[in-house]
Design a protein around this motif. Structure first.
Motif, PDB file in Angstrom:
ATOM      1  N   PHE A  14       0.857  -1.184   0.000  1.00  0.00           N
ATOM      2  CA  PHE A  14       0.000   0.000   0.000  1.00  0.00           C
ATOM      3  C   PHE A  14       0.890   1.230   0.000  1.00  0.00           C
ATOM      4  O   PHE A  14       1.804   1.330   0.818  1.00  0.00           O
ATOM      5  N   TYR A  15       0.630   2.163  -0.931  1.00  0.00           N
ATOM      6  CA  TYR A  15       1.467   3.352  -1.089  1.00  0.00           C
ATOM      7  C   TYR A  15       0.643   4.634  -1.136  1.00  0.00           C
ATOM      8  O   TYR A  15      -0.497   4.629  -1.591  1.00  0.00           O
ATOM      9  N   ARG A  35      -1.135  -6.943 -10.070  1.00  0.00           N
ATOM     10  CA  ARG A  35      -2.267  -6.057 -10.337  1.00  0.00           C
ATOM     11  C   ARG A  35      -2.139  -4.841  -9.435  1.00  0.00           C
ATOM     12  O   ARG A  35      -1.602  -4.924  -8.329  1.00  0.00           O
ATOM     13  N   GLU A  36      -2.645  -3.705  -9.901  1.00  0.00           N
ATOM     14  CA  GLU A  36      -2.583  -2.469  -9.130  1.00  0.00           C
ATOM     15  C   GLU A  36      -3.940  -1.793  -9.116  1.00  0.00           C
ATOM     16  O   GLU A  36      -4.696  -1.889 -10.083  1.00  0.00           O
ATOM     17  N   GLY A  66      -0.235  -4.644 -13.558  1.00  0.00           N
ATOM     18  CA  GLY A  66       1.051  -4.031 -13.256  1.00  0.00           C
ATOM     19  C   GLY A  66       2.208  -4.772 -13.899  1.00  0.00           C
ATOM     20  O   GLY A  66       3.361  -4.413 -13.710  1.00  0.00           O
ATOM     21  N   ASP A  67       1.882  -5.806 -14.692  1.00  0.00           N
ATOM     22  CA  ASP A  67       2.935  -6.601 -15.321  1.00  0.00           C
ATOM     23  C   ASP A  67       3.197  -6.177 -16.768  1.00  0.00           C
ATOM     24  O   ASP A  67       3.690  -6.952 -17.581  1.00  0.00           O
ATOM     25  N   VAL A  68       2.842  -4.919 -17.071  1.00  0.00           N
ATOM     26  CA  VAL A  68       3.152  -4.277 -18.354  1.00  0.00           C
ATOM     27  C   VAL A  68       3.687  -2.875 -18.040  1.00  0.00           C
ATOM     28  O   VAL A  68       3.551  -2.391 -16.914  1.00  0.00           O
ATOM     29  N   VAL A  85      -2.607   0.379  -4.324  1.00  0.00           N
ATOM     30  CA  VAL A  85      -2.488  -0.954  -3.753  1.00  0.00           C
ATOM     31  C   VAL A  85      -1.924  -1.849  -4.845  1.00  0.00           C
ATOM     32  O   VAL A  85      -2.424  -1.864  -5.976  1.00  0.00           O
ATOM     33  N   VAL A  86      -0.852  -2.579  -4.528  1.00  0.00           N
ATOM     34  CA  VAL A  86      -0.219  -3.497  -5.470  1.00  0.00           C
ATOM     35  C   VAL A  86      -0.386  -4.909  -4.916  1.00  0.00           C
ATOM     36  O   VAL A  86      -0.061  -5.161  -3.760  1.00  0.00           O
ATOM     37  N   THR A  87      -0.920  -5.818  -5.757  1.00  0.00           N
ATOM     38  CA  THR A  87      -1.058  -7.210  -5.348  1.00  0.00           C
ATOM     39  C   THR A  87      -0.210  -8.078  -6.263  1.00  0.00           C
ATOM     40  O   THR A  87      -0.141  -7.847  -7.468  1.00  0.00           O
TER      41      THR A  87
END
Length: 91
Positions: A14-15, A35-36, A66-68, A85-87
């Motif tokens: 979490f940022y 994923r974000e 988030g993988d691109v 939020v990044v998962t």
């Protein structure tokens, strides 16, 4: 700045992101399956993900891979404050 403890091995981070007028955060792809989610608290930003982009204002949220390649750009005249939020996928 990170709002979650970075020293722990985890699946979620979490940022809080603060971008000055004209500022940008450009990111290379993260691990496969990342994923974000981004929520705009203040300001106006443009989110570019791969070859697509969307403009967001205060109160907007978006979920994206988030993988691109991806980038967040403040196109407003004032500071933008965002929460992210990044998962990470379990392999």
């Amino acid at each position: 700045r990170a709002l979650s403890p970075l020293a722990l091995q985890k699946d979620v981070e979490f940022y809080e992101i603060v971008l000055g007028a004209g500022g940008a955060l450009k990111r290379s792809p993260h691990y496969h399956g990342t994923r974000e989610m981004l929520t705009v608290r203040e300001g106006k930003v443009r989110l570019g993900v791969a070859d697509e982009s969307v403009e967001l204002v205060a109160g907007d949220s978006v979920y994206y891979p988030g993988d691109v390649d991806h980038a967040i750009e403040n196109f407003g005249e004032k500071e933008a404050v965002l929460y992210q939020v990044v998962t990470y996928a379990r392999e």
